[in-house]
Design a protein around this motif. Structure first.
Motif, PDB file in Angstrom:
ATOM      1  N   ARG A  22       7.259  -8.515  -2.460  1.00 61.35           N
ATOM      2  CA  ARG A  22       8.572  -7.920  -2.174  1.00 61.35           C
ATOM      3  C   ARG A  22       8.613  -7.191  -0.836  1.00 61.35           C
ATOM      4  N   LYS A  23       7.458  -6.920  -0.260  1.00 54.99           N
ATOM      5  CA  LYS A  23       7.381  -6.181   0.999  1.00 54.99           C
ATOM      6  C   LYS A  23       7.415  -7.157   2.171  1.00 54.99           C
ATOM      7  N   GLU A  24       8.480  -7.093   2.956  1.00 49.29           N
ATOM      8  CA  GLU A  24       8.575  -7.974   4.118  1.00 49.29           C
ATOM      9  C   GLU A  24       7.544  -7.552   5.167  1.00 49.29           C
ATOM     10  N   GLN A  92      10.609  -6.191  -9.339  1.00 44.72           N
ATOM     11  CA  GLN A  92      10.927  -7.093  -8.233  1.00 44.72           C
ATOM     12  C   GLN A  92       9.915  -8.224  -8.119  1.00 44.72           C
ATOM     13  N   HIS A  93       8.637  -7.909  -8.312  1.00 45.72           N
ATOM     14  CA  HIS A  93       7.624  -8.958  -8.256  1.00 45.72           C
ATOM     15  C   HIS A  93       7.776  -9.922  -9.431  1.00 45.72           C
ATOM     16  N   GLN A  95      10.608 -10.680 -10.847  1.00 44.29           N
ATOM     17  CA  GLN A  95      11.762 -11.499 -10.494  1.00 44.29           C
ATOM     18  C   GLN A  95      11.375 -12.569  -9.479  1.00 44.29           C
ATOM     19  N   ASN A  96      10.550 -12.211  -8.502  1.00 48.04           N
ATOM     20  CA  ASN A  96      10.109 -13.177  -7.491  1.00 48.04           C
ATOM     21  C   ASN A  96       9.323 -14.328  -8.124  1.00 48.04           C
TER      22      ASN A  96
END
Length: 153
Positions: A22-24, A92-93, A95-96
């Protein structure tokens, strides 16, 4: 020839990891040592980052990315079997993985999840890619686990 294959693998693993994390710009490079196949990760600032410094969830995503990269590099349809796929991950991870990995990881993906991992929301999102579901539950009368051909809900 080895360097060429390692470069391709580094690229595929990095691409896989960037699709899941999730970290760009968290990891901008992966280097595989051709002598012992150890990994070096590089941050967006080109600083080396030891895998031990990753969180448990980030290490899990890196492991998934390595397997995904190897599978993609083989160019062959390989089944993927994943036990407790969402266990150490934040929302979030999770979901990814549901959006970016499970539907395209392979032609055949087997998820062995707990009742807390694949909830109604994730199940609904995965439903178009699901061919079959099973629920393993314990039958007191039989004193054994049995398979049901439905999911938890």
């Amino acid at each position: 020839m080895l360097k060429k294959h390692i470069n391709k693998l580094e690229s595929l693993i990095l691409d896989s990891f960037q699709n899941l994390i999730r970290k760009e710009n968290f990891i901008s490079g992966i280097e595989i040592n051709p002598m012992d196949y150890s990994f070096k990760l590089y941050t967006g600032n080109k600083e080396s980052l030891a895998t031990e410094n990753l969180s448990a969830g980030e290490r899990q995503l890196l492991a998934v990315s390595i397997l995904w990269g190897l599978s993609r590099a083989s160019g062959r349809p390989l089944p993927a079997i994943i036990d407790t796929p969402l266990s150490r991950l934040d929302g979030q991870h999770r979901q990814n993985l549901v959006e970016n990995y499970f539907p395209q990881a392979s032609h055949q993906v087997i998820l062995l999840s707990t009742d807390e991992e694949i909830n109604k929301k994730y199940y609904k999102e995965l439903k178009p890619a699901i061919g079959r579901t099973y629920h393993i539950c314990y039958d007191e009368e039989l004193q054994s686990s049995v398979f049901k051909t439905d999911y938890l809900f």
